[in-house]
Design an enzyme around this catalytic site. Structure first.
Site, PDB file in Angstrom:
ATOM      1  CB  SER A  15      -0.857  -0.192   0.857  1.00  0.00           C
ATOM      2  OG  SER A  15      -1.457   0.445   1.338  1.00  0.00           O
TER       3      SER A  15
ATOM      4  CG  HIS B  83      -6.350  -1.280   0.449  1.00  0.00           C
ATOM      5  ND1 HIS B  83      -5.844   0.227  -0.979  1.00  0.00           N
ATOM      6  CD2 HIS B  83      -4.795  -0.822   0.866  1.00  0.00           C
ATOM      7  CE1 HIS B  83      -4.297   0.014  -0.483  1.00  0.00           C
ATOM      8  NE2 HIS B  83      -4.057   0.047   1.017  1.00  0.00           N
TER       9      HIS B  83
END
Length: 311
Positions: free
Chosen positions: A89, A196
């Site tokens: 990420s 996410h």
């Protein structure tokens, strides 16, 4: 022949005091942190030592990226060649910077903007995430689909390794999912946002303008995207970084791709050993190191320069 792959960690690994001994003992690291502070218009050493600030997404994200880039500078100064990288990420920004695909001057303001938008997206809404260990992925997907049809917001957010996925959504959605899967072992994660997931779709759209004026280069080595499971390219980076905010990460797939590309040794940079654990669970035959402090850095360099490589 040893081929190094860097693992750049993301939000959730931050620790108060992180990097202090590196900052005090290594001019190359200190120079990167000071430059990153100037680019971000933040006092990053102060943030790294303030639990209240470090607990906020908008400050934790630039602090972590700066630390990861700083450790990479130490590896470069020690003539450690890198063959590829993957970040989890947020860690993708550090990986893109260290590979030369994104400059520190452009990257730090991007990370600051990203962190601010993601923190704003959290707002007062009750988000939740939970790690599911040794999951039956098909069963988890089916349960998520059933709950989504009932109006709940919950989905798989991270495919970390064969032994762990993470689900995220509203507090109500995650609670309903865990209730629907009583036989699976789940651990609630101490995060403020369901990263996410669709809860960050607006933040992703709002981030697009910040990327439009940034130049991206080819880079010195490939960085595998969590979103596409393919190497970033200058033409794909903008679209991929927007999609990344609200789409699942596929760290496991990226690890396998680096191994398939010949990487033999992983170095996780930054606080913690989370990514090394995922590497052990995914490609157990590869060597693994961690660097989050001066002692670990010296030990890793000694090993890579001639001593045996052990986990």
């Amino acid at each position: 022949m040893t081929k190094i792959g860097l693992l750049m960690n993301g939000q959730g690994t931050e620790e108060v005091g992180m990097g202090n001994d590196l900052y005090q003992n290594y001019p190359q690291y200190r120079a990167v942190i000071d430059q990153a502070s100037a680019c971000a218009q933040l006092d990053l050493p102060a943030i790294m030592n303030d639990a209240t600030l470090l607990g906020q997404t908008r400050y934790a994200q630039p602090a972590l990226v700066a630390m990861n880039v700083g450790i990479n500078a130490l590896l470069m100064a020690a003539d450690i060649a890198v063959a590829g990288a993957i970040g989890l990420s947020l860690g993708e920004y550090a990986a893109l910077i260290t590979s030369g695909q994104l400059s520190l001057a452009d990257g730090m303001p991007l990370v600051v903007e990203r962190g601010a938008l993601m923190q704003a997206a959290i707002g007062d809404q009750a988000h939740a995430m939970a790690a599911i260990l040794k999951p039956d992925i098909a069963q988890v997907k089916a349960a998520c689909a059933t709950l989504q049809a009932q109006g709940q917001q919950v989905a798989i957010a991270n495919y970390n390794s064969p032994q762990q996925i993470v689900v995220g959504g509203t507090e109500a959605g995650v609670a309903a999912l865990l209730t629907a899967l009583p036989e699976m072992r789940a651990l609630r994660l101490p995060v403020k946002g369901a990263f996410h997931t669709v809860l960050f779709e607006q933040a992703a759209l709002n981030f697009q303008p910040a990327l439009d004026s940034v130049n991206f280069e080819v880079g010195d080595y490939p960085v595998i995207s969590n979103t596409t499971a393919k190497p970033f390219t200058p033409d794909s980076i903008r679209t991929t970084l927007v999609e990344q905010i609200a789409h699942p990460t596929h760290f496991e797939t990226g690890l396998r791709q680096l191994a398939d590309n010949g990487v033999t040794t992983f170095i996780e940079v930054g606080p913690g050993k989370t990514l090394s654990k995922f590497a052990r669970q995914t490609v157990p035959d590869l060597a693994r190191f961690n660097i989050s402090n001066a002692a670990q850095f010296e030990a890793v360099i000694a090993s890579l320069k001639g001593e045996s490589v052990n986990d």
